[in-house]
Design a protein around this motif. Structure first.
Motif, PDB file in Angstrom:
ATOM      1  N   LEU A 101       0.822  -1.213   0.000  1.00  0.00           N
ATOM      2  CA  LEU A 101       0.000   0.000   0.000  1.00  0.00           C
ATOM      3  C   LEU A 101       0.857   1.264   0.000  1.00  0.00           C
ATOM      4  O   LEU A 101       0.472   2.278  -0.570  1.00  0.00           O
ATOM      5  N   ASP A 102       2.012   1.191   0.626  1.00  0.00           N
ATOM      6  CA  ASP A 102       2.837   2.403   0.710  1.00  0.00           C
ATOM      7  C   ASP A 102       3.827   2.523  -0.453  1.00  0.00           C
ATOM      8  O   ASP A 102       4.601   3.465  -0.512  1.00  0.00           O
ATOM      9  N   ALA A 103       3.767   1.583  -1.388  1.00  0.00           N
ATOM     10  CA  ALA A 103       4.763   1.591  -2.471  1.00  0.00           C
ATOM     11  C   ALA A 103       4.693   2.833  -3.368  1.00  0.00           C
ATOM     12  O   ALA A 103       5.735   3.418  -3.668  1.00  0.00           O
ATOM     13  N   PRO A 104       3.493   3.258  -3.799  1.00  0.00           N
ATOM     14  CA  PRO A 104       3.478   4.430  -4.691  1.00  0.00           C
ATOM     15  C   PRO A 104       4.115   5.662  -4.051  1.00  0.00           C
ATOM     16  O   PRO A 104       4.909   6.352  -4.694  1.00  0.00           O
ATOM     17  N   GLU A 105       3.807   5.896  -2.784  1.00  0.00           N
ATOM     18  CA  GLU A 105       4.378   7.065  -2.114  1.00  0.00           C
ATOM     19  C   GLU A 105       5.894   6.943  -1.994  1.00  0.00           C
ATOM     20  O   GLU A 105       6.632   7.896  -2.217  1.00  0.00           O
ATOM     21  N   GLN A 156       4.524   7.578  15.058  1.00  0.00           N
ATOM     22  CA  GLN A 156       5.629   7.059  14.243  1.00  0.00           C
ATOM     23  C   GLN A 156       5.470   7.550  12.815  1.00  0.00           C
ATOM     24  O   GLN A 156       4.525   7.157  12.132  1.00  0.00           O
ATOM     25  N   PRO A 157       6.382   8.374  12.356  1.00  0.00           N
ATOM     26  CA  PRO A 157       6.367   8.700  10.933  1.00  0.00           C
ATOM     27  C   PRO A 157       6.753   7.426  10.176  1.00  0.00           C
ATOM     28  O   PRO A 157       7.225   6.474  10.795  1.00  0.00           O
ATOM     29  N   PRO A 158       6.567   7.372   8.866  1.00  0.00           N
ATOM     30  CA  PRO A 158       7.006   6.173   8.147  1.00  0.00           C
ATOM     31  C   PRO A 158       8.466   5.877   8.494  1.00  0.00           C
ATOM     32  O   PRO A 158       9.301   6.777   8.528  1.00  0.00           O
ATOM     33  N   ILE A 159       8.742   4.611   8.774  1.00  0.00           N
ATOM     34  CA  ILE A 159      10.056   4.236   9.308  1.00  0.00           C
ATOM     35  C   ILE A 159      10.910   3.645   8.192  1.00  0.00           C
ATOM     36  O   ILE A 159      10.475   2.725   7.501  1.00  0.00           O
ATOM     37  N   GLY A 160      12.097   4.181   8.028  1.00  0.00           N
ATOM     38  CA  GLY A 160      12.980   3.730   6.952  1.00  0.00           C
ATOM     39  C   GLY A 160      13.811   2.538   7.367  1.00  0.00           C
ATOM     40  O   GLY A 160      15.028   2.537   7.271  1.00  0.00           O
ATOM     41  N   GLY A 161      13.154   1.494   7.831  1.00  0.00           N
ATOM     42  CA  GLY A 161      13.871   0.272   8.191  1.00  0.00           C
ATOM     43  C   GLY A 161      14.081   0.159   9.687  1.00  0.00           C
ATOM     44  O   GLY A 161      14.357   1.140  10.370  1.00  0.00           O
ATOM     45  N   GLY A 162      13.928  -1.047  10.203  1.00  0.00           N
ATOM     46  CA  GLY A 162      14.109  -1.280  11.630  1.00  0.00           C
ATOM     47  C   GLY A 162      15.036  -2.460  11.877  1.00  0.00           C
ATOM     48  O   GLY A 162      16.098  -2.319  12.439  1.00  0.00           O
ATOM     49  N   PHE A 163      14.600  -3.639  11.435  1.00  0.00           N
ATOM     50  CA  PHE A 163      15.384  -4.873  11.568  1.00  0.00           C
ATOM     51  C   PHE A 163      15.783  -5.146  13.019  1.00  0.00           C
ATOM     52  O   PHE A 163      16.780  -5.805  13.272  1.00  0.00           O
ATOM     53  N   GLY A 207       8.254  -1.093   7.103  1.00  0.00           N
ATOM     54  CA  GLY A 207       8.705  -1.376   5.750  1.00  0.00           C
ATOM     55  C   GLY A 207       8.504  -2.825   5.362  1.00  0.00           C
ATOM     56  O   GLY A 207       8.737  -3.217   4.226  1.00  0.00           O
ATOM     57  N   GLN A 208       8.071  -3.643   6.317  1.00  0.00           N
ATOM     58  CA  GLN A 208       7.958  -5.080   6.040  1.00  0.00           C
ATOM     59  C   GLN A 208       6.679  -5.441   5.306  1.00  0.00           C
ATOM     60  O   GLN A 208       6.510  -6.570   4.876  1.00  0.00           O
TER      61      GLN A 208
END
Ligand SMILES: Cc1cc2nc3c(=O)[nH]c(=O)nc-3n(C[C@H](O)[C@H](O)[C@H](O)COP(=O)(O)OP(=O)(O)OC[C@H]3O[C@@H](n4cnc5c(N)ncnc54)[C@H](O)[C@@H]3O)c2cc1C
Lengths: 791, 290
Positions: free
Chosen positions: A18-22, A257-264, A505-506
């Protein structure tokens, strides 16, 4: 209105995130892009020494710089409390620094440049202390103590009390944490063994390298309520932790939480920069934003847990495993974060990946002046699997058995309850092993490569196999492992899914939307997911342990089924039909059998809403998985389901240079069931590449406590041309507890690669390397040594 | 990064060298792919004036001038790789470009920048040495544009240090058109196939006639403070037939004549081993394909 609609399922389809286009169009606003009216910029002064007493800090010049609003040190925040898993870590350091990441002072200023300039004006006088950088030395007599009883800035002990956290009371030795586990009688196991191996494996430092570096914005409103924009993976736990640290009522803390650029896993703990930013906001009365530089991210975010692991294992001639004894030394670094607790997962692999009657497991995590490790995708499992799966190959070779047959002989079956108490209700390990081996041609290649080893030619090919077991149905680490969902339908048939589960991001919001659509017979476009605001979303324990699809998925399904029940009941009443005979399809209510359309969903919803009994379709559901806490001896069934996988790795070793190239990875993953095929493929491919980096190229080089390569120039992530061909097969065991049968898969794909690569290098060259990563020089040295020995 | 007082963007070479002389304290900016990261990391301090040389037409272009090919300082790695003259006469530079950074960096990074940055691991330097290149340096002398040339090995002093004078600009690199029968190889050895800094690099060139190798030039990168000539290796090869014995002797000579350091990328021992193995590999390749 169509006359009939046949049943159609979204499960197993390829669905774009769902978040891919943005994200693809660069419109996503990460914390870096977020600015709050009136905000100041925070920066942290870190230690220039590895281990030293702080003799004096002078901030006067920095304070005098125009544009600086606050310069704070520990002396300015006497109310600060220790953070971290062992509460051994004060955000701003008082009497000493224990590693180069240590926070000494912080600045809030009008611009980042001014804050940066102010840092340079802060004077710190140190008195160097002896450095403890080798964990092997930590327990030796006379080793420097990393957490001695602290003396306040004034040298007084008055604030020290018995029973206080380590940060206040000190620690008389360098042991940060221990884990001991036992099943059966390893001595008896050893007596039954025909073959016994003992080896020590060395697992190195790597770090997460999230594309989005760490950051936070802290803002107090006029009533003293705290708003945090944070990249945390555990917003609800953090609310509580922040409240403790700040002495605040948790109800007054809100985390967005703003969109998170990776957590792992890197954002699973609280780190000093977070409370420090809050201190700055408090000191200035202004919102403060603090975002790491990339270099800072390398220096001051957590690492994967480095481990020195000694494994002793045995088997009988017929290939039955007899025992395993493991001793690990975990380099805890200067403070305790989640890395120290990785034995929780490691011992599961040791005891239960294969059937082993007797096991003994000990871990000591020891303090040093090195960086400290946090949680990282796989959580100790890459380390444990690296050792266990190499020994599996070694034992197979020693008894002259095919490595695949050896594994199959000892592999778990569905229904098994292991001596550690793990209950494998669904288990596809044997199918994973057989599938990965068959698809890759493992047996034939293994033999052919072996025969080819001593023939001329500088390029050698190898094939290696490894399997893994990991929690796939949540993990009972905290008192609760649950997740809540609120679902609301508007009068046009659109759904707002409000879930506690975080997206890092997962692809969780996509899969949750998909599960809801499946229940409500709606297209994906009908769902909006709200998942990032503790003021709105229901409680969730956080995104970790590969749990979100399983736990939040079950919770979302629960809420959707309640809504479905309400809708069908209302429809049945209106149409004078039986609710059990109705179904929701394509935005309509239909007769289940014939597919005949009874009415339009949106129309029904409007009628419910606007009739005299006005009802909104709104439901909530909370899912707590049926898993149990381990007892004090680490026995128990911690997850509602377990994930399995086998990966076969094919390599090419250049014996002239030591360069190992990954040619192909064949994976067979027991994922329960594929929900979003595109999502799961992405997850597995990404995990394979992460495992590849761990195996071959990535290493945070720490020398005498100093990180020597804090940048992407010399910290080598895998680049596109190095990515191998991948063939991933899904083993669908349809787990009874899983949402639509699915199990967690987030961590699984990264776990086996290093172990399988080690086995492949051995298959290619006859040389076994027990230390990671397999850099060209390391491999070349090993080949060179082997050649010398042979000559 | 330090604040700049002044920014200039001259539009001719003459104007540029005049300004260099006048302003004294100048940092030159070409593609910026070395300069900007170095400045951001605090390893380079900007001087008072930043001079953007990208608008100087005389620094552009690749052309044949008599027996030489002149490559303007501003030629980017991508331009060099695509240029017909280079492809015909200097394929060695094309193969060096092939392992240079990434497309984005090759589109911005210039030959002049690579040479002036004088990194011992600079990937055009070893090939340029093998090709016998010289640098064309421009300055103002007696109110006139003055040019001098210098052989490349002489130009390099140490990491980041060259014989470029304060008010001097690198205008071009000049490369003699190689003679008939000239063959050359460049091998960049890094630990990954893309975006890597050379752990070592080797260039070999010479005229191969009837299996005999002559006018041999050998150069090594990343084994010393500057790219260096492989004189002993040259000697081991000069006038010899490229047979197994010669190749083995040359590889040993190469290993023995370099004195690399140990750093985060590789140990000195490994570098020496790779010099040996890669020299051997290159020479075997030359002997089997020609
Ligand atoms: C991601 C990345 C990867 C890289 N990979 C490689 C690689 O694989 N191999 C490699 O060799 N390099 C590599 N580099 C380094 C760099 O790209 C090259 O050295 C490039 O050729 C520099 O050219 P430039 O025009 O960008 O130089 P600039 O950065 O503009 O200048 C470099 C230096 O030279 C001076 N200078 C430039 N032009 C002149 C002139 N005409 N006269 C006098 N002084 C001048 C500048 O003042 C500065 O000191 C890489 C850089 C990055 C960022």
């Amino acid at each position: 209105m169509p006359e009939t609609i046949q049943k159609d399922s979204l499960i197993g389809k390829r669905i774009t995130k769902l978040d891919a286009p943005e994200k693809a169009s660069g419109k996503t606003r990460y914390i870096q892009d977020l600015d709050v009216q009136g905000q100041l910029y925070g920066k942290i002064l870190r230690s220039s020494r590895v281990h030293a007493k702080i003799k004096r800090i002078d901030t006067s010049k920095a304070k005098a710089l125009s544009g600086v609003h606050a310069v704070i040190t520990a002396a300015d925040v006497p109310y600060q409390r220790p953070i971290g898993v062992a509460k051994d870590h004060l955000p701003l350091k008082t009497d000493r620094v224990r590693s180069t990441r240590d926070e000494i002072a912080a600045v809030a200023a009008e611009t980042e440049a001014i804050a940066e300039a102010a840092l340079k004006l802060i004077e710190v006088e140190y008195e160097d202390l002896p450095i403890l950088s080798d964990p092997n030395d930590a327990l030796k007599p006379g080793a420097p103590l990393i957490h001695p009883e602290p003396h306040g800035a004034d040298g007084s002990h008055e604030h020290l009390k018995q029973g206080m956290p380590i940060a206040y009371a000190g620690k008389p030795d360098n042991i940060a944490m221990t884990f001991d586990y036992e099943q059966g009688d390893v001595a008896a196991g050893e007596r039954e063994s025909d073959v016994v191996f003992e080896d020590t494996f060395f697992l190195h430092y790597v770090t997460h390298c999230c594309m989005g570096v760490s950051g936070i914005i802290a803002e107090f409103d006029s009533s003293g309520n705290l708003l945090l924009y944070s990249n945390t993976q555990v917003p609800f736990l953090h609310k509580r932790e922040f409240a403790e640290i700040l002495g605040m009522d948790p109800a007054r803390i809100r985390i967005i939480q703003p969109p998170i650029g990776g957590g792992f896993g890197s954002k699973l703990d609280i780190y000093p920069f977070e409370p420090i930013t809050v201190f700055l906001a408090k000191a200035t009365g202004r919102p403060v934003k603090l975002v790491f530089t990339r270099e800072e991210e390398f220096l001051a975010s957590p690492t994967r847990q480095p481990v020195i692991l000694t494994l002793r294992s045995g088997c009988r001639k017929d290939g039955t495993l007899t025992f395993r004894t493991v001793n690990t030394l975990h380099d805890n670094g200067a403070y305790t974060s989640w890395g120290a607790t990785t034995p929780f997962v490691m011992m599961q692999t040791i005891s239960s990946l294969y059937r082993v009657p007797h096991c003994l497991y000990h871990t000591k995590a020891v303090y040093t002046n090195n960086p400290y490790a946090g949680s990282f995708r796989g959580y100790g499992n890459l380390q444990a699997t690296f050792a266990v799966e190499q020994h599996m190959d070694m034992m197979a070779e020693a008894i002259g058995m095919d490595p695949l047959d050896f594994r199959l002989k000892n592999a778990q079956d569905p229904g098994e309850v292991t001596p550690q108490g793990m209950h494998f209700k669904s288990c596809g390990l044997k199918e994973c092993l057989k599938t990965a081996a068959a698809v890759s041609g493992y047996r034939e290649k293994f033999k052919a490569n072996q025969a080819n080893r001593d023939k001329p030619g500088r390029i050698k090919r190898g094939v290696g196999i490894a399997s893994m077991l990991h929690v796939g149905g949540g993990a009972k680490i905290y008192p609760s492992d649950g997740c809540g969902t609120i679902l609301k339908m508007d009068d046009f048939g659109a759904v707002t899914l409000i879930t506690g589960a975080s997206e890092i991001g997962q692809g969780s919001e996509t899969v949750l939307a998909q599960l809801v659509c499946e229940e409500l017979g709606l297209p994906l476009s009908a769902v909006r997911v709200v998942n990032n605001d503790t003021e709105i979303t229901p409680w969730d324990v956080g995104v970790h342990a590969s749990r979100t699809t399983f736990i939040a998925g079950n919770s979302a399904i629960g809420a959707a089924r309640k809504a479905r029940g309400k809708i069908l009941a209302a429809a049945a009443m209106q149409a004078g039909l039986n609710a059990e005979e109705l179904d929701l399809r394509g935005g309509h209510i239909v007769e289940t059998q014939s597919g005949k359309v009874v009415m339009t969903l949106s129309k029904l919803l409007r009628q419910l809403h606007f009739n005299d009994k006005a009802e909104l379709v709104m439901t909530s559901f909370y899912y707590e998985p049926p898993s149990k806490h381990q007892d004090k001896k680490f026995k128990g069934d911690v997850s509602a389901a377990y994930a399995w996988a086998t990966q076969v790795v094919e390599v090419e070793v250049d014996t002239d240079t030591g360069i190992v190239r990954l040619l192909k990875v064949t994976g067979a993953h027991d994922v329960g069931r594929v929900l979003n095929r595109l999502g799961i493929e992405g997850q597995i491919e990404g995990g394979i590449v992460m495992g590849q980096g761990y195996a071959l190229t990535e290493e945070l080089m720490v020398e005498n406590g100093v990180v020597r390569n804090p940048g992407f120039r010399d910290y080598k992530l895998i680049t596109a041309p190095e990515i191998p061909e991948m063939d991933v097969r899904f083993i669908e065991t349809m787990d009874g507890e899983g949402p639509q049968g699915a199990k967690g898969v987030g961590e699984a794909p990264a776990i086996c690669i290093a172990a399988a690569t080690a086995n492949a290098i051995h298959n290619a060259t006859g040389v076994r390397i027990m230390a990671l990563p397999f850099t060209p020089e390391k491999v070349y040295r090993a080949l060179h040594a082997a050649r010398k020995e042979a000559a | 990064m330090t604040a700049l007082d002044n920014y200039v963007a001259p539009t001719s070479l003459e104007e540029a060298v005049e300004q260099l002389l006048e302003l004294g304290e100048v940092t030159i900016l070409a593609g910026g792919t070395d300069l900007m990261p170095q400045a951001n990391a605090g390893r380079v301090k900007f001087k008072r004036t930043l001079m953007n040389i990208r608008r100087i037409p005389e620094l552009r272009g690749i052309a044949r001038e008599g027996d030489e090919i002149r490559i303007g300082a501003l030629a980017t790695i991508s331009e060099i790789m695509a240029h017909p003259l280079v492809r015909e006469h200097l394929p060695l530079l094309v193969s060096a470009g092939d392992h240079f950074a990434s497309n984005q960096i090759r589109n911005a990074g210039t030959l002049g920048g690579n040479v002036c940055n004088a990194s011992p691991a600079g990937d055009t330097l070893v090939p340029l040495m093998v090709l016998g290149a010289s640098v064309e340096l421009a300055s103002m002398l007696d109110d006139k544009l003055y040019r001098r040339t210098m052989q490349l090995p002489e130009f390099f002093v140490g990491p980041g240090k060259t014989r470029l004078a304060t008010a001097e600009l690198l205008a071009a690199v000049r490369i003699p058109v190689p003679p008939q029968g000239f063959v050359a190889r460049f091998h960049k050895f890094g630990t990954r196939p893309a975006l890597d800094i050379s752990a070592i690099s080797i260039g070999v060139g010479g005229v191969l006639k009837n299996g005999v190798f002559s006018d041999v030039r050998v150069a090594f990168g990343a084994v010393a403070p500057t790219p260096v000539c492989g004189c002993a290796t040259e000697e081991a090869l000069e006038g010899k037939k490229l047979d197994a014995a010669t190749i083995a002797a040359a590889a040993v000579a190469a290993r023995d004549e370099v004195h690399p350091i140990s750093d985060v990328r590789a140990s000195d021992w490994y570098r020496k081993e790779m010099i040996h193995n890669m020299t051997k590999r290159i020479l075997e390749d030359v002997s089997t394909t020609h």
